[in-house]
Every structure is written in C-alpha cells, then in structure tokens.
Design an enzyme around this catalytic site. Structure first.
Site, PDB file in Angstrom:
ATOM      1  N   GLY A  34       0.803  -1.215   0.000  1.00  0.00           N
ATOM      2  CA  GLY A  34       0.000   0.000   0.000  1.00  0.00           C
ATOM      3  C   GLY A  34       0.838   1.268   0.000  1.00  0.00           C
ATOM      4  O   GLY A  34       0.401   2.301   0.495  1.00  0.00           O
ATOM      5  N   CYS A  35       2.010   1.202  -0.568  1.00  0.00           N
ATOM      6  CA  CYS A  35       2.976   2.306  -0.549  1.00  0.00           C
ATOM      7  C   CYS A  35       3.005   3.005  -1.905  1.00  0.00           C
ATOM      8  O   CYS A  35       2.716   2.405  -2.937  1.00  0.00           O
ATOM      9  CB  CYS A  35       4.353   1.721  -0.223  1.00  0.00           C
ATOM     10  SG  CYS A  35       5.717   2.894  -0.233  1.00  0.00           S
ATOM     11  N   GLY A  36       3.394   4.264  -1.905  1.00  0.00           N
ATOM     12  CA  GLY A  36       3.568   4.980  -3.166  1.00  0.00           C
ATOM     13  C   GLY A  36       4.647   4.379  -4.045  1.00  0.00           C
ATOM     14  O   GLY A  36       4.666   4.599  -5.254  1.00  0.00           O
TER      15      GLY A  36
END
Length: 179
Positions: A34-36
């Site tokens: 769920g990270c950029g």
C-alpha cells in the site's frame, strides 16, 4: 560473514537457508503493498524475468513498519502481488527491518551498507521528508522506508544499497555487471 550465513522465514512458516542460494546474485528488498513505491514491483519483475535464469534471485520481505502499508497476512500479500504485478518471485515472511525485533539479516545488511546514495534533488527532497515521518528511523544506517534495496554478489558480499526512490530499472547495469 556473508548473506549466505543467514536463515530467514519464508511464507507459511518454512525456513529459507540462504546458503542454498550460494553463487546467486541477490536483490533483497523490504516491500509494502500500500505504498507509493509499490509500482516498483513492475521493475523488480522485469529484472527477475530478464536475469533469473542467469542467477538473480529477489528476496522480497513484506514489512509493515512504515505507515502500516503492508496490511494483510503473507498469503494476501502474495495474492496481491501476483494478481496486480504478475510477480513470479516469491514473497518471504513479513518482518521488521528496524528496532528490537529486526530481522538479523537486515542488521547484517545495514552493517555492510550503512549509507544510501540518493540520486537527484527531487529524490533527496523526498527522502528528507520520509526521514521526518519514519517512526522507526533512529540511526543513520536504519531503513528509512519501504523499498530499500540491497544487492549482494555471487559470493554473498553486500555491494550496494539503493534508497526507496531508486527505480529498480535504474540499477540494472549494477545487476548485469554481477551476473
């Protein structure tokens, strides 16, 4: 000592003895779904497909220490990566990379490559911002965020550390040189 002196937890409670990977080039990365930086899975998969048959292994360690961006259990993380990014390399067990419960392999990696060589003003600015919000970044050698990458040669020596802003394709030449 080398990376081959460590055993790590694989998914579903299995153990991976890194000595079984002797002679391979290893790219070791702490990840989050769920990270950029999660789209870096695309570059990791490209490198894996291109160099795996020549001796590249990717050790993907999900880590939930940075913004709680690796939710779910190991099977859910694996399902996400295979469905969204068509990854063919396996994810290992979810670990901590900093602090009192950090994976011993990561203690070793950080001791061997304590500094990141951050390229470009934009990336340096991004990393300065990350340093301010990273709750587990305490020492200069600590992992600052998801998608920090370590490269080990065929002898198990940790030769490079790439910061989270480094797109995997930007260091393809480093991998090719070790292959």
């Amino acid at each position: 000592m080398s990376v081959y002196d460590y055993k790590v937890k694989a998914r579903k409670g299995a153990v991976l003895d890194l000595a079984d990977l002797k002679g391979k080039v290893l790219l070791i990365v702490n990840t989050a779904t769920g990270c950029g930086f999660t789209p870096q899975y695309e570059g990791l998969e490209k490198l894996y497909k291109k160099y795996h048959d020549q001796g590249l292994e990717i050790l993907d360690f999900p880590c939930n220490q940075f913004g709680h961006q690796a939710p779910g259990d190991e099977d859910e993380i694996h399902a996400f990566c295979t469905a969204k990014y068509q990854t063919s390399f396996d994810q290992l067990a979810k670990i901590d990379v900093n602090g009192e419960n950090e994976e011993p392999l990561y203690s070793y990696l950080k001791s061997q490559q304590p500094d990141e060589d951050i390229q470009g003003l934009k990336n340096k600015a991004v990393m300065k911002g990350i340093e301010k919000i990273s709750a587990t970044y305490k020492k200069p050698s600590d992992i600052k965020w998801n998608f920090t990458k370590f490269l080990a040669d065929r002898s198990g020596n940790v030769v490079k550390r790439f910061d989270p802003t480094s797109d995997p394709m930007s260091f393809e030449a480093d991998i090719a040189a070790l292959i």
